[in-house]
Design an enzyme around this catalytic site. Structure first.
Site, PDB file in Angstrom:
ATOM      1  N   ASP A 151      30.522  51.773  43.202  1.00 51.54           N
ATOM      2  CA  ASP A 151      31.844  52.184  42.681  1.00 51.54           C
ATOM      3  C   ASP A 151      31.948  52.759  41.383  1.00 51.54           C
ATOM      4  O   ASP A 151      32.600  53.474  41.023  1.00 51.54           O
ATOM      5  CB  ASP A 151      33.130  51.611  43.117  1.00 51.54           C
ATOM      6  CG  ASP A 151      33.388  51.303  44.624  1.00 51.54           C
ATOM      7  OD1 ASP A 151      32.588  51.910  45.417  1.00 51.54           O
ATOM      8  OD2 ASP A 151      33.992  50.496  44.817  1.00 51.54           O
ATOM      9  N   ASP A 171      36.849  42.665  52.390  1.00 52.15           N
ATOM     10  CA  ASP A 171      36.811  43.745  51.479  1.00 52.15           C
ATOM     11  C   ASP A 171      38.022  43.147  50.357  1.00 52.15           C
ATOM     12  O   ASP A 171      37.851  43.616  49.006  1.00 52.15           O
ATOM     13  CB  ASP A 171      37.175  44.906  51.857  1.00 52.15           C
ATOM     14  CG  ASP A 171      36.318  45.201  52.924  1.00 52.15           C
ATOM     15  OD1 ASP A 171      35.098  45.323  52.391  1.00 52.15           O
ATOM     16  OD2 ASP A 171      36.603  45.757  54.037  1.00 52.15           O
TER      17      ASP A 171
HETATM   18  C1  BGC Z   1      33.162  41.646  46.799  1.00 51.09           C
HETATM   19  C2  BGC Z   1      32.116  40.779  46.497  1.00 51.09           C
HETATM   20  C3  BGC Z   1      31.152  40.493  47.623  1.00 51.09           C
HETATM   21  C4  BGC Z   1      30.861  41.737  48.528  1.00 51.09           C
HETATM   22  C5  BGC Z   1      30.263  41.838  49.585  1.00 51.09           C
HETATM   23  C6  BGC Z   1      32.795  42.941  47.644  1.00 51.09           C
HETATM   24  O1  BGC Z   1      33.809  43.558  47.986  1.00 51.09           O
HETATM   25  O2  BGC Z   1      34.077  41.834  45.734  1.00 51.09           O
HETATM   26  O3  BGC Z   1      32.266  39.612  45.918  1.00 51.09           O
HETATM   27  O4  BGC Z   1      29.824  39.751  47.503  1.00 51.09           O
HETATM   28  O5  BGC Z   1      32.055  42.398  48.706  1.00 51.09           O
HETATM   29  O6  BGC Z   1      30.874  40.985  50.802  1.00 51.09           O
END
Ligand code: BGC
Length: 389
Positions: A166, A344
């Site tokens: 992002d 998420d």
């Molecule tokens: C989170 C991370 C996580 C990743 C994979 C992201 O949205 O902020 O902490 O490791 O997703 O699940």
């Protein structure tokens, strides 16, 4: 193996960026212009294997449980979302190295570099541990230095990295958000630092490029291509900066004959169309990028109310399996970056990292914090898997 004499002759044929590398890295760079996945076995992320095994134990329906057990065989990226996770990387690389030695097959480990200061500047759910106003750049550089030191210990394990999901996409479209505008120069400096340093230890990098529904809109393609190409040239055009990753943690299809209605108005309504539209612009700007495309949660389409919805989208299913058999020579591999089953973002509106997207009507609720296990979501991904497990 090449003899030193042959290597010396080979080095003369290599691009200047490769010749500038230390000899050990140079040896590894002899094939740095090839698809990094070719000839390697992906070493599975032990953390995800453990999460899936624990999740299977909680499923009482035996046919769902046996389908769910199949998920642990799929290689998923390891997210370095906090500096405290770097020691785990060392442990996993050591295990991959041991596996290569015992099995005789070369191992590749996949990581996500994801700890920018003021991370997730346009949303709230994945705000990170470092802030620009509190030594963020130095903390980030230390994080990268620790990753580099870890990888340096295992020169025989190939590492592929998705760099900063992002981040660049936010700089293309979200500079009207104050936090993104304030982060712009730090993001660029930090991402450049990551690319330059990871190249010294031969990490193959794909910088995150959002997805078809973000940078794929015709008006965003040129500014995106210019920014990616700028990152490529300012970091020395290393062959290890292999290209771009698309659809990370998103739900878009790789190809489709029937565009999802939410994509209406965007001629680039799937990831392949996005990549084919972006690629020539990158080339025009001097960046001959290759791609990897996330399909972990893309098995079911037509589930979102709007293309910008990204949080725990209801009805999603696991998608195409990782493979170098792809529909375009621009795509090195289909990959699973997001560990499907990790949330998420939380739907708890009083949480510090609450983002309203996680309580939209197309988001499964109640949902736990980003990155933590979301059992019902995992079970839905298994039920909806396409192809099925
Ligand atoms: C989170 C991370 C996580 C990743 C994979 C992201 O949205 O902020 O902490 O490791 O997703 O699940």
């Amino acid at each position: 193996m090449f003899s030193p004499v042959v290597l010396g002759a080979l080095a003369a044929l290599l691009p200047a960026a490769v010749q500038a590398m230390p000899a050990s890295t140079q040896a590894r760079a002899a094939d740095a212009t090839a698809n990094p996945y070719t000839g390697y076995t992906i070493f599975k992320n032990p953390e995800y294997v453990a999460e899936v095994q624990a999740a299977v134990q909680q499923i009482s329906d035996s046919s769902l449980a046996s389908a769910a057990a199949g998920v642990e065989d799929v290689p998923v990226f390891f997210w370095l979302d906090q500096v405290a996770k770097v020691p785990n990387l060392t442990t996993y690389l050591a295990a991959a190295d041991a596996e290569a030695k015992s099995s005789g097959s070369q191992q590749l480990f996949q990581i996500v570099v994801y700890d920018l200061p003021d991370r997730d500047c346009a949303a709230a759910a994945s705000n990170g541990e470092f802030s620009i106003s509190d030594n963020g750049q130095a903390n980030y550089e230390n994080y990268i230095d620790q990753i580099v030191a870890s990888i340096k210990q295992y020169p025989d394990v190939r590492v592929v990295a998705v760099v900063e999901p992002d981040s660049m996409a936010n700089l293309v479209t979200n500079l009207s958000v104050q936090k993104c505008a304030d982060a712009e120069s730090t993001y660029k400096t930090c991402v450049a630092y990551a690319i330059e340093q990871l190249a010294t230890v031969g990490v193959y990098m794909y910088l995150d490029a959002g997805h078809a529904g973000w940078l794929g809109w015709p008006a965003n393609l040129s500014p995106a291509a210019e920014l990616f190409a700028q990152m490529y040239s300012t970091t020395g055009s290393s062959p290890y900066f292999r290209g771009l990753a698309t659809n990370v943690a998103n739900y878009n299809s790789l190809t489709t004959d029937s565009p999802d209605p939410i994509t209406s108005g965007d001629s680039n309504y799937d990831e392949l169309l996005y990549i084919e539209a972006l690629s020539p612009l990158l080339v025009d700007n001097g960046f001959p990028a290759q791609f990897i495309v996330e399909q972990a949660r893309s098995g079911v389409q037509n589930i979102r109310s709007a293309w910008g919805d990204w949080c725990n989208v209801k009805g999603a299913g696991f998608g195409l399996r990782p493979s170098t058999d792809t529909p375009s020579s621009l795509i090195d591999s289909i990959v699973w970056v997001k560990p499907g089953g990790e949330a998420d973002g939380t739907s708890n509106s009083s949480a510090a990292r609450y983002d309203y997207h996680c309580s939209l009507s197309d988001a499964l609720q109640p949902a736990p914090e980003a990155g933590t296990w979301f059992q019902t979501y995992f079970e839905d991904l298994v039920s909806g898997a396409n192809p099925a497990f």
